[in-house]
Write an enzyme that holds these catalytic residues in place. Structure first.
Site, PDB file in Angstrom:
ATOM      1  N   ASP A 142      54.136  35.847  45.084  1.00 36.61           N
ATOM      2  CA  ASP A 142      52.928  35.230  44.992  1.00 36.61           C
ATOM      3  C   ASP A 142      51.646  36.037  45.647  1.00 36.61           C
ATOM      4  O   ASP A 142      51.716  36.352  46.768  1.00 36.61           O
ATOM      5  CB  ASP A 142      52.875  34.024  45.302  1.00 36.61           C
TER       6      ASP A 142
ATOM      7  N   GLU B 163      52.813  27.335  31.947  1.00 32.83           N
ATOM      8  CA  GLU B 163      53.731  27.585  33.326  1.00 32.83           C
ATOM      9  C   GLU B 163      53.400  26.941  34.398  1.00 32.83           C
ATOM     10  O   GLU B 163      52.308  26.976  34.739  1.00 32.83           O
ATOM     11  CB  GLU B 163      53.570  29.237  33.397  1.00 32.83           C
TER      12      GLU B 163
HETATM   13  O1  IGP Z   1      48.138  35.329  39.019  1.00 33.60           O
HETATM   14  P1  IGP Z   1      48.223  36.549  37.921  1.00 33.60           P
HETATM   15  O2  IGP Z   1      48.064  37.825  38.475  1.00 33.60           O
HETATM   16  O3  IGP Z   1      47.351  36.043  36.767  1.00 33.60           O
HETATM   17  O4  IGP Z   1      49.756  36.323  37.470  1.00 33.60           O
HETATM   18  C1  IGP Z   1      50.534  35.475  36.824  1.00 33.60           C
HETATM   19  C2  IGP Z   1      51.461  34.611  37.850  1.00 33.60           C
HETATM   20  O5  IGP Z   1      50.503  34.083  38.781  1.00 33.60           O
HETATM   21  C3  IGP Z   1      52.134  33.553  37.475  1.00 33.60           C
HETATM   22  O6  IGP Z   1      52.904  33.706  36.297  1.00 33.60           O
HETATM   23  C4  IGP Z   1      53.276  33.638  38.498  1.00 33.60           C
HETATM   24  C5  IGP Z   1      53.007  32.729  39.730  1.00 33.60           C
HETATM   25  N1  IGP Z   1      53.955  33.228  40.743  1.00 33.60           N
HETATM   26  C6  IGP Z   1      54.776  34.121  40.324  1.00 33.60           C
HETATM   27  C7  IGP Z   1      55.828  34.636  40.710  1.00 33.60           C
HETATM   28  C8  IGP Z   1      56.512  35.716  39.928  1.00 33.60           C
HETATM   29  C9  IGP Z   1      56.182  35.991  38.826  1.00 33.60           C
HETATM   30  C10 IGP Z   1      54.972  35.341  38.350  1.00 33.60           C
HETATM   31  C11 IGP Z   1      54.327  34.379  39.022  1.00 33.60           C
END
Ligand code: IGP
Length: 261
Positions: free
Chosen positions: A60, A49
């Site tokens: 974020d 991703e």
């Molecule tokens: O950082 P984490 O808690 O591991 O979660 C994934 C996430 O960072 C990534 O999928 C993501 C980054 N920015 C986002 C904004 C909305 C949804 C998801 C995201």
């Protein structure tokens, strides 16, 4: 069939857990992107991703926000990221999912976005600030070029809405495991697992769980109920601090054969 669905399903059929790391494009400069993607590909990631930096990233957490600011300080734009990904197609064979807020897409223009993403062979797109009700706008330009539009689902939504979102999602459905913003966490709430099992039962596409996944134990536990995990803040932090090797134990947990309940 969708490249993403195929990639995830083939892991699950081997008894493994699909693993999608998130990185912020342009953190360390866009010239670092190739090395970062190849590291993750060689380590066995199912897909990647790829985040696009944005000035107002409402979902974020601090780690991703800081990475976005570093990337913006290098002047990273959506267009440049897509052009760079196009250049890397020879070497990067795992599917790339673009994660961006709606604004940079609208600024580039919907048709231009679809054209550049298609040239870059992008497999899917996630837009966290685009509700299902508005998503036709984007689906109309992505469907003709076979790019999946992945929906996020909050596990606290009513069951009927959860089912509707899963049914509309392409490639996989992104299950947000916690309320709030992204970021690493010690443990995942017990009720999350019940919600995930319910979602898994109704979803026609694979279920990937993200938000707060940061230990091999999380990966193992989630792999018992859903198809895979998405790991953002932990991965971004590891790259930013030059400790990429700390990602490997999480990937090992994903590759270990699990019994699904
Ligand atoms: O950082 P984490 O808690 O591991 O979660 C994934 C996430 O960072 C990534 O999928 C993501 C980054 N920015 C986002 C904004 C909305 C949804 C998801 C995201």
């Amino acid at each position: 069939m969708s490249r993403l669905t195929t990639a995830i399903t083939s892991r699950v059929e081997n008894g493994e857990t699909a693993f999608i790391p998130y990185i912020m494009a342009g953190d360390g400069g866009l010239s670092a992107l190739k090395q970062q993607l190849l590291f993750l590909q060689n380590a066995g990631a199912t897909a990647v991703e790829l985040g696009i930096p944005f000035s107002d990233p409402v979902a974020d957490g601090p780690v991703i926000q800081q990475a976005g600011l570093r990337s913006l300080s290098h002047g990273t734009t959506l267009r440049e990221v897509l052009e760079e990904v196009e250049q890397l197609q020879q070497d990067v064979t795992i599917p790339i999912v673009i994660m961006t807020y709606l604004n940079p897409v609208l600024q580039l223009g919907l048709d231009e976005f679809a054209k550049l993403a298609s040239k870059a062979q992008v497999a899917g797109v996630i837009i966290p600030d685009m509700p299902l009700e508005e998503s036709d706008l984007l689906r109309d330009v992505l469907q003709p070029v076979s790019i999946d539009l992945i929906q996020l689902v909050s596990l606290t939504s009513p069951a009927e809405r959860v089912r509707r979102i899963a049914e509309a999602s392409e490639g996989f459905v992104y299950a947000v495991t916690v309320n709030g913003i992204t970021g690493t966490r010690q443990s995942l709430p017990e009720v999350t697992f019940d919600h995930l099992k319910e979602l898994k039962q109704v979803s026609p596409v694979p279920v990937m769980a993200g938000f707060g996944v940061s230990t091999p134990e999380h990966v193992t536990q989630l792999g018992e109920v859903v198809d895979g995990v998405i790991v953002g803040s932990f991965v971004v932090d590891a790259f930013a601090n030059g400790h990429e090797e700390t990602i490997l134990p999480l990937l090992d947990a994903a590759k270990a054969v699990t019994t699904r309940v």
